[in-house]
Design an enzyme around this catalytic site. Structure first.
Site, PDB file in Angstrom:
ATOM      1  N   THR A 118       0.859  -1.182   0.000  1.00  0.00           N
ATOM      2  CA  THR A 118       0.000   0.000   0.000  1.00  0.00           C
ATOM      3  C   THR A 118       0.896   1.234   0.000  1.00  0.00           C
ATOM      4  O   THR A 118       2.104   1.148   0.155  1.00  0.00           O
ATOM      5  CB  THR A 118      -0.910   0.042   1.244  1.00  0.00           C
ATOM      6  OG1 THR A 118      -0.089   0.077   2.410  1.00  0.00           O
ATOM      7  CG2 THR A 118      -1.818  -1.177   1.317  1.00  0.00           C
ATOM      8  N   VAL A 149       7.932  -2.562   7.048  1.00  0.00           N
ATOM      9  CA  VAL A 149       7.987  -1.104   7.064  1.00  0.00           C
ATOM     10  C   VAL A 149       8.541  -0.598   5.735  1.00  0.00           C
ATOM     11  O   VAL A 149       9.651  -0.942   5.341  1.00  0.00           O
ATOM     12  CB  VAL A 149       8.850  -0.592   8.241  1.00  0.00           C
ATOM     13  CG1 VAL A 149       8.887   0.936   8.236  1.00  0.00           C
ATOM     14  CG2 VAL A 149       8.309  -1.108   9.569  1.00  0.00           C
ATOM     15  N   LYS A 150       7.750   0.223   5.073  1.00  0.00           N
ATOM     16  CA  LYS A 150       8.097   0.720   3.746  1.00  0.00           C
ATOM     17  C   LYS A 150       8.782   2.076   3.889  1.00  0.00           C
ATOM     18  O   LYS A 150       8.209   3.025   4.426  1.00  0.00           O
ATOM     19  CB  LYS A 150       6.827   0.829   2.912  1.00  0.00           C
ATOM     20  CG  LYS A 150       7.029   0.862   1.415  1.00  0.00           C
ATOM     21  CD  LYS A 150       5.662   0.762   0.731  1.00  0.00           C
ATOM     22  CE  LYS A 150       5.782   0.793  -0.775  1.00  0.00           C
ATOM     23  NZ  LYS A 150       4.425   0.778  -1.396  1.00  0.00           N
ATOM     24  N   ILE A 151      10.017   2.145   3.400  1.00  0.00           N
ATOM     25  CA  ILE A 151      10.893   3.303   3.601  1.00  0.00           C
ATOM     26  C   ILE A 151      11.271   3.914   2.251  1.00  0.00           C
ATOM     27  O   ILE A 151      11.655   3.192   1.325  1.00  0.00           O
ATOM     28  CB  ILE A 151      12.186   2.880   4.332  1.00  0.00           C
ATOM     29  CG1 ILE A 151      11.874   2.236   5.696  1.00  0.00           C
ATOM     30  CG2 ILE A 151      13.139   4.053   4.485  1.00  0.00           C
ATOM     31  CD1 ILE A 151      11.346   3.204   6.723  1.00  0.00           C
TER      32      ILE A 151
END
Length: 217
Positions: free
Chosen positions: A27, A86-88
């Site tokens: 997402t 965790v999208k960084i």
């Protein structure tokens, strides 16, 4: 190759899950906004719901751009569910955050990858996934698939465990081409995934089988 769906729409996620081929979900803030989900509490609750539908990695994107804030936000996201990744973003502080989370066993997905050099830095920092954006490169007349090929070569050269998660998928041929090049994962809207089912000869053959079966009655 793993199949992720790129959406925050629960009905589409359930449809892909029911198909039996879904391995995870990605997402981003734009997809959340498209579903009318606003505010940290509502967003986190939505992530939890997605995790209850799909038993696989669920990428949840930080909204911050400074190291300290990304760490704070990422740690909160990781608490939602064990399957949260965790999208960084691929920025200087983002690379530092990837290393921080890697050292602590928190899974990460480095997003907005547009060059092999960015993918190399993300792998060095310990990212679990990198997300090269094929469609956005194609939009500016740059071959996005060539980027997948470059990253695959570099990772294979040095044995990086970071998985190539091909993103910004526009159509079914993107999926097929990524599979040919050895992408570990694709993340796509539901449409291109479902279009893999379609072929006119399948439709024609099935219609003929059905017609012939009537003669057996």
């Amino acid at each position: 190759m793993k199949f992720f769906i790129d959406t925050a729409n629960l009905e589409q996620i359930k449809e892909a899950q029911d198909l039996g081929i879904l391995d995870g979900v990605t997402t981003n803030p734009s997809l959340m906004a498209k579903e009318g989900i606003k505010g940290t509490e509502a967003i986190n609750a939505h992530y939890k719901t997605i995790c209850e539908i799909v038993d696989g990695d669920i990428s949840a994107e930080v909204l911050s751009t400074t190291y300290e804030e990304m760490i704070k936000e990422g740690e909160e996201l990781a608490k939602i569910h064990p399957n949260i990744v965790v999208k960084i973003p691929m920025i200087k502080d983002g690379v530092k955050a990837l290393k921080y989370f890697s050292d602590r066993g928190i899974k990460t997905n480095c997003t907005l990858i547009f060059s092999a050099g960015q993918a190399l830095l993300a792998a060095k920092a310990g990212a679990n996934y990198v997300s090269p954006f094929l469609g956005r490169l194609d939009d500016i007349s740059v071959d996005g698939l060539n980027l997948i090929n470059e990253i695959r070569t570099i990772y294979d050269n040095y044995g990086y465990d970071t998985e190539i998660l091909a993103a910004s998928i526009r159509h079914s041929m993107h999926i097929i081409d990524c599979a040919k090049l050895g992408a570990d994962v694709i993340t796509s809207p539901l449409g291109p995934i479902l279009s893999l089912l379609n072929h006119p000869l399948t439709d024609k053959g099935l219609a003929q089988f059905i017609e012939d079966s009537k003669k057996m009655a």
